[in-house]
Scaffold this motif. Structure first.
Motif, PDB file in Angstrom:
ATOM      1  N   PRO A  91       0.827  -1.207   0.000  1.00 50.35           N
ATOM      2  CA  PRO A  91       0.000   0.000   0.000  1.00 50.35           C
ATOM      3  C   PRO A  91       0.861   1.257   0.000  1.00 50.35           C
ATOM      4  O   PRO A  91       1.785   1.387   0.797  1.00 50.35           O
ATOM      5  CB  PRO A  91      -0.802  -0.127   1.296  1.00 50.35           C
ATOM      6  CG  PRO A  91      -0.831  -1.591   1.589  1.00 50.35           C
ATOM      7  CD  PRO A  91       0.491  -2.115   1.117  1.00 50.35           C
ATOM      8  N   GLY A  92       0.574   2.162  -0.924  1.00 49.32           N
ATOM      9  CA  GLY A  92       1.374   3.373  -1.043  1.00 49.32           C
ATOM     10  C   GLY A  92       2.660   3.172  -1.809  1.00 49.32           C
ATOM     11  O   GLY A  92       3.436   4.111  -1.972  1.00 49.32           O
ATOM     12  N   GLY A  93       2.887   1.953  -2.302  1.00 43.74           N
ATOM     13  CA  GLY A  93       4.084   1.658  -3.085  1.00 43.74           C
ATOM     14  C   GLY A  93       3.741   1.484  -4.548  1.00 43.74           C
ATOM     15  O   GLY A  93       3.181   2.378  -5.178  1.00 43.74           O
ATOM     16  N   MET A  94       4.064   0.318  -5.097  1.00 43.91           N
ATOM     17  CA  MET A  94       3.747  -0.001  -6.483  1.00 43.91           C
ATOM     18  C   MET A  94       2.757  -1.151  -6.504  1.00 43.91           C
ATOM     19  O   MET A  94       2.997  -2.191  -5.886  1.00 43.91           O
ATOM     20  CB  MET A  94       5.017  -0.390  -7.246  1.00 43.91           C
ATOM     21  CG  MET A  94       6.093   0.687  -7.253  1.00 43.91           C
ATOM     22  SD  MET A  94       5.634   2.136  -8.223  1.00 43.91           S
ATOM     23  CE  MET A  94       5.766   1.501  -9.891  1.00 43.91           C
ATOM     24  N   ARG A  95       1.658  -0.968  -7.209  1.00 44.64           N
ATOM     25  CA  ARG A  95       0.627  -2.002  -7.306  1.00 44.64           C
ATOM     26  C   ARG A  95       0.577  -2.558  -8.723  1.00 44.64           C
ATOM     27  O   ARG A  95       0.800  -1.846  -9.698  1.00 44.64           O
ATOM     28  CB  ARG A  95      -0.749  -1.413  -6.940  1.00 44.64           C
ATOM     29  CG  ARG A  95      -0.869  -0.973  -5.496  1.00 44.64           C
ATOM     30  CD  ARG A  95      -1.081  -2.156  -4.568  1.00 44.64           C
ATOM     31  NE  ARG A  95      -2.324  -2.841  -4.862  1.00 44.64           N
ATOM     32  CZ  ARG A  95      -3.523  -2.459  -4.385  1.00 44.64           C
ATOM     33  NH1 ARG A  95      -3.616  -1.386  -3.605  1.00 44.64           N
ATOM     34  NH2 ARG A  95      -4.613  -3.138  -4.701  1.00 44.64           N
ATOM     35  N   MET A  96       0.278  -3.848  -8.827  1.00 47.05           N
ATOM     36  CA  MET A  96       0.148  -4.473 -10.134  1.00 47.05           C
ATOM     37  C   MET A  96      -1.225  -4.144 -10.723  1.00 47.05           C
ATOM     38  O   MET A  96      -2.254  -4.447 -10.113  1.00 47.05           O
ATOM     39  CB  MET A  96       0.314  -5.991 -10.024  1.00 47.05           C
ATOM     40  CG  MET A  96       1.685  -6.413  -9.513  1.00 47.05           C
ATOM     41  SD  MET A  96       3.014  -5.937 -10.638  1.00 47.05           S
ATOM     42  CE  MET A  96       4.407  -6.760  -9.821  1.00 47.05           C
ATOM     43  N   ALA A  97      -1.233  -3.538 -11.889  1.00 47.06           N
ATOM     44  CA  ALA A  97      -2.488  -3.113 -12.521  1.00 47.06           C
ATOM     45  C   ALA A  97      -3.048  -4.260 -13.346  1.00 47.06           C
ATOM     46  O   ALA A  97      -2.877  -4.321 -14.562  1.00 47.06           O
ATOM     47  CB  ALA A  97      -2.256  -1.888 -13.398  1.00 47.06           C
ATOM     48  N   ARG A  98      -3.706  -5.173 -12.692  1.00 51.82           N
ATOM     49  CA  ARG A  98      -4.264  -6.331 -13.394  1.00 51.82           C
ATOM     50  C   ARG A  98      -5.660  -6.015 -13.918  1.00 51.82           C
ATOM     51  O   ARG A  98      -6.433  -5.307 -13.297  1.00 51.82           O
ATOM     52  CB  ARG A  98      -4.312  -7.540 -12.457  1.00 51.82           C
ATOM     53  CG  ARG A  98      -2.928  -7.980 -12.002  1.00 51.82           C
ATOM     54  CD  ARG A  98      -2.981  -9.278 -11.223  1.00 51.82           C
ATOM     55  NE  ARG A  98      -1.634  -9.722 -10.894  1.00 51.82           N
ATOM     56  CZ  ARG A  98      -1.003  -9.440  -9.766  1.00 51.82           C
ATOM     57  NH1 ARG A  98      -1.615  -8.719  -8.846  1.00 51.82           N
ATOM     58  NH2 ARG A  98       0.216  -9.870  -9.533  1.00 51.82           N
ATOM     59  N   LEU A  99      -5.982  -6.589 -15.069  1.00 54.26           N
ATOM     60  CA  LEU A  99      -7.258  -6.338 -15.717  1.00 54.26           C
ATOM     61  C   LEU A  99      -8.201  -7.527 -15.522  1.00 54.26           C
ATOM     62  O   LEU A  99      -7.750  -8.660 -15.378  1.00 54.26           O
ATOM     63  CB  LEU A  99      -7.050  -6.090 -17.207  1.00 54.26           C
ATOM     64  CG  LEU A  99      -6.155  -4.901 -17.571  1.00 54.26           C
ATOM     65  CD1 LEU A  99      -6.132  -4.724 -19.077  1.00 54.26           C
ATOM     66  CD2 LEU A  99      -6.650  -3.620 -16.912  1.00 54.26           C
ATOM     67  N   PRO A 100      -9.512  -7.288 -15.555  1.00 55.03           N
ATOM     68  CA  PRO A 100     -10.480  -8.379 -15.371  1.00 55.03           C
ATOM     69  C   PRO A 100     -10.722  -9.161 -16.658  1.00 55.03           C
ATOM     70  O   PRO A 100     -10.234  -8.794 -17.723  1.00 55.03           O
ATOM     71  CB  PRO A 100     -11.745  -7.630 -14.943  1.00 55.03           C
ATOM     72  CG  PRO A 100     -11.641  -6.309 -15.653  1.00 55.03           C
ATOM     73  CD  PRO A 100     -10.165  -5.982 -15.669  1.00 55.03           C
ATOM     74  N   TRP A 101     -11.487 -10.231 -16.532  1.00 56.15           N
ATOM     75  CA  TRP A 101     -12.000 -11.005 -17.669  1.00 56.15           C
ATOM     76  C   TRP A 101     -10.902 -11.528 -18.585  1.00 56.15           C
ATOM     77  O   TRP A 101     -11.054 -11.585 -19.805  1.00 56.15           O
ATOM     78  CB  TRP A 101     -13.003 -10.173 -18.474  1.00 56.15           C
ATOM     79  CG  TRP A 101     -14.086  -9.613 -17.613  1.00 56.15           C
ATOM     80  CD1 TRP A 101     -14.907 -10.288 -16.768  1.00 56.15           C
ATOM     81  CD2 TRP A 101     -14.437  -8.229 -17.486  1.00 56.15           C
ATOM     82  NE1 TRP A 101     -15.756  -9.437 -16.122  1.00 56.15           N
ATOM     83  CE2 TRP A 101     -15.488  -8.156 -16.541  1.00 56.15           C
ATOM     84  CE3 TRP A 101     -13.986  -7.061 -18.065  1.00 56.15           C
ATOM     85  CZ2 TRP A 101     -16.089  -6.957 -16.183  1.00 56.15           C
ATOM     86  CZ3 TRP A 101     -14.581  -5.876 -17.697  1.00 56.15           C
ATOM     87  CH2 TRP A 101     -15.610  -5.824 -16.780  1.00 56.15           C
ATOM     88  N   ASP A 102      -9.779 -11.906 -18.002  1.00 55.08           N
ATOM     89  CA  ASP A 102      -8.685 -12.504 -18.769  1.00 55.08           C
ATOM     90  C   ASP A 102      -8.082 -11.551 -19.796  1.00 55.08           C
ATOM     91  O   ASP A 102      -7.454 -11.968 -20.765  1.00 55.08           O
ATOM     92  CB  ASP A 102      -9.157 -13.785 -19.476  1.00 55.08           C
ATOM     93  CG  ASP A 102      -8.008 -14.759 -19.714  1.00 55.08           C
ATOM     94  OD1 ASP A 102      -7.023 -14.693 -18.957  1.00 55.08           O
ATOM     95  OD2 ASP A 102      -8.101 -15.572 -20.646  1.00 55.08           O
ATOM     96  N   MET A 103      -8.319 -10.246 -19.599  1.00 56.88           N
ATOM     97  CA  MET A 103      -7.670  -9.260 -20.456  1.00 56.88           C
ATOM     98  C   MET A 103      -6.227  -9.068 -19.997  1.00 56.88           C
ATOM     99  O   MET A 103      -5.856  -9.391 -18.876  1.00 56.88           O
ATOM    100  CB  MET A 103      -8.407  -7.928 -20.398  1.00 56.88           C
ATOM    101  CG  MET A 103      -9.833  -7.960 -20.919  1.00 56.88           C
ATOM    102  SD  MET A 103      -9.965  -8.234 -22.693  1.00 56.88           S
ATOM    103  CE  MET A 103     -10.379  -9.979 -22.751  1.00 56.88           C
ATOM    104  N   GLU A 104      -5.406  -8.514 -20.874  1.00 55.91           N
ATOM    105  CA  GLU A 104      -4.011  -8.275 -20.560  1.00 55.91           C
ATOM    106  C   GLU A 104      -3.644  -6.848 -20.939  1.00 55.91           C
ATOM    107  O   GLU A 104      -4.102  -6.338 -21.970  1.00 55.91           O
ATOM    108  CB  GLU A 104      -3.108  -9.244 -21.325  1.00 55.91           C
ATOM    109  CG  GLU A 104      -3.375 -10.707 -21.039  1.00 55.91           C
ATOM    110  CD  GLU A 104      -2.563 -11.619 -21.941  1.00 55.91           C
ATOM    111  OE1 GLU A 104      -1.507 -11.174 -22.436  1.00 55.91           O
ATOM    112  OE2 GLU A 104      -2.990 -12.765 -22.156  1.00 55.91           O
ATOM    113  N   LEU A 105      -2.829  -6.223 -20.129  1.00 53.96           N
ATOM    114  CA  LEU A 105      -2.367  -4.866 -20.431  1.00 53.96           C
ATOM    115  C   LEU A 105      -1.158  -4.952 -21.360  1.00 53.96           C
ATOM    116  O   LEU A 105      -0.064  -4.513 -21.059  1.00 53.96           O
ATOM    117  CB  LEU A 105      -2.007  -4.124 -19.143  1.00 53.96           C
ATOM    118  CG  LEU A 105      -1.803  -2.615 -19.278  1.00 53.96           C
ATOM    119  CD1 LEU A 105      -3.104  -1.947 -19.706  1.00 53.96           C
ATOM    120  CD2 LEU A 105      -1.325  -2.016 -17.972  1.00 53.96           C
ATOM    121  N   SER A 106      -1.372  -5.584 -22.510  1.00 58.46           N
ATOM    122  CA  SER A 106      -0.286  -5.748 -23.473  1.00 58.46           C
ATOM    123  C   SER A 106      -0.892  -6.047 -24.827  1.00 58.46           C
ATOM    124  O   SER A 106      -2.098  -6.255 -24.967  1.00 58.46           O
ATOM    125  CB  SER A 106       0.652  -6.884 -23.054  1.00 58.46           C
ATOM    126  OG  SER A 106       0.010  -8.135 -23.202  1.00 58.46           O
TER     127      SER A 106
END
Length: 395
Positions: free
Chosen positions: A360-375
């Motif tokens: 918390p307050g550091g770096m969080r992994m930005a994961r997406l729902p529904w098997d989507m990928e940030l790529s």
């Protein structure tokens, strides 16, 4: 919020306010906006009169940047294209080559040609070329891999090659996901969430977030952290931005020398025993090799390469290395170098060494729902293996 504002910015999506119809909505503006701030639109006789920020929107809490404040010009600009346009092949190059068509005609034309090309040449003959696409990269990839059935998607317009892609590559390879600065944006309660901790230090690297508001990050959050949480800033930027002017340490590096600075900061964090031993032992690999690799990258050596003072490098490394938690907000400048991926690797190593990942307050992994990928690989695994094998560059 006062009773007046409670009444003014009520909870419904549409209400009447004097001569205005008022609508609550969310906005992404072209080109390059990736946020989706809450807006309140004031419409008179079917024409937009003005917009205001929606203080009930958890994301921006009533604050707006110039993109949203410039809605009138964007919506009513005479050069804005608001209908599908079809080009007459016989008139290619002529001013009159483009003519308006309906959405049904546009979709039919696309489908007709896609089906024809798939049948005559194979779906792999279709190549998707995209730019950065931060807020639509899942959809672009799915369109190519699933709708067009082609394995060929590339940053053919070059912008993606030097914008976000190096960060994506560097973080996916080292972390398996995309770490972002935790400013409570993952909680609907925002700053009132009892689990949230204000970062003690925010390292801003190659980014001016209160102007750019890029990558789904709203720059005012850093100002909130400074005012409400006492967050201190370390800024890496050749220019003296507003945030840089308020930093504890400003490192005005010579452009494209950031990797040397990152290595020197790692040198200090390890050499002065500022790293998180427990996190490093449980969650990282290659620590001994990294320690050996950065030994030659002293602050003095990096200072000569970067054109800054060695003691400023030490001060920045000590501030960031001692803070629990500390976070990092970075930007396009870290991508636009010949050694961008290596620079990203070093900066990410710095965050991991200090134990600020998934904190918390550091770096969080930005994961997406529904098997989507940030790529740009979203949907790739659903493509037929025979088509995967036909991807350009495989052999």
């Amino acid at each position: 919020m006062t009773k007046y504002n409670e009444e003014l910015y009520r909870g419904e999506r549409h209400w009447k306010e004097g001569e205005f119809d008022v609508f609550r909505s969310t906005h992404w503006s072209a080109p390059g906006c990736h946020n989706g701030c809450g807006l309140v639109y004031y419409v008179k006789d079917g024409v937009l009169d003005h917009v205001e920020g929606d203080p009930r929107a958890a994301f921006n809490q009533g604050r707006l940047c110039i993109r949203c404040l410039n809605q009138l010009e964007a919506i009513y600009g005479k050069d804005r294209v608001v209908h599908p346009m079809r080009r007459d092949p016989a008139k290619r190059g002529d001013d009159g080559a483009w003519e308006q068509c309906s959405w049904d005609e546009a979709y039919d034309l696309i489908e007709e040609n896609v089906r024809r090309i798939q049948k005559d040449y194979g779906p792999e003959s279709i190549v998707g070329l995209v730019g950065t696409g931060r807020d639509v990269n899942c959809q672009l990839a799915l369109t190519c891999y699933i709708a067009f059935k082609t394995p060929n998607l590339a940053c053919g317009f070059l912008t993606g090659d030097s914008c976000m892609l190096p960060r994506m590559a560097g973080t996916m390879i080292t972390h398996g996901d995309c770490p972002v600065a935790d400013m409570s944006q993952f909680s609907e309660l925002r700053y009132d969430d009892p689990r949230y901790i204000w970062p003690e230090v925010c390292l801003i690297w190659g980014n001016n977030p209160i102007v750019s508001n890029g990558d789904g990050f709203f720059g005012h959050w850093i100002v909130d952290a400074m005012r409400r949480g006492g967050t201190k800033l370390v800024v890496v930027d050749p220019e003296v931005t507003w945030l840089a002017a308020h930093a504890e340490v400003l490192l005005q590096v010579r452009p494209a020398t950031d990797a040397a600075l990152a290595m020197a900061m790692i040198n200090v964090v390890i050499g002065e025993d500022l790293y998180d031993h427990d996190f490093v032992e449980k969650w990282t690999y290659g620590f001994d090799e990294l320690s050996e690799r950065v030994k030659d990258w002293t602050p003095e050596r990096a200072a000569e390469v970067c054109g800054i003072d060695a003691e400023d490098i030490r001060r920045a490394a000590r501030l960031f290395g001692s803070a629990r938690p500390a976070t990092l907000q970075w930007g396009l400048a870290t991508d636009a170098h010949a050694n961008g991926v290596h620079e990203v690797h070093a900066i990410m190593a710095l965050s991991a060494l200090t134990g600020n990942l998934e904190a918390p307050g550091g770096m969080r992994m930005a994961r997406l729902p529904w098997d989507m990928e940030l790529s740009y690989s979203c949907g790739w695994k659903w493509l037929d293996p025979e088509l995967q094998a036909k991807r350009l560059g495989n052999t």
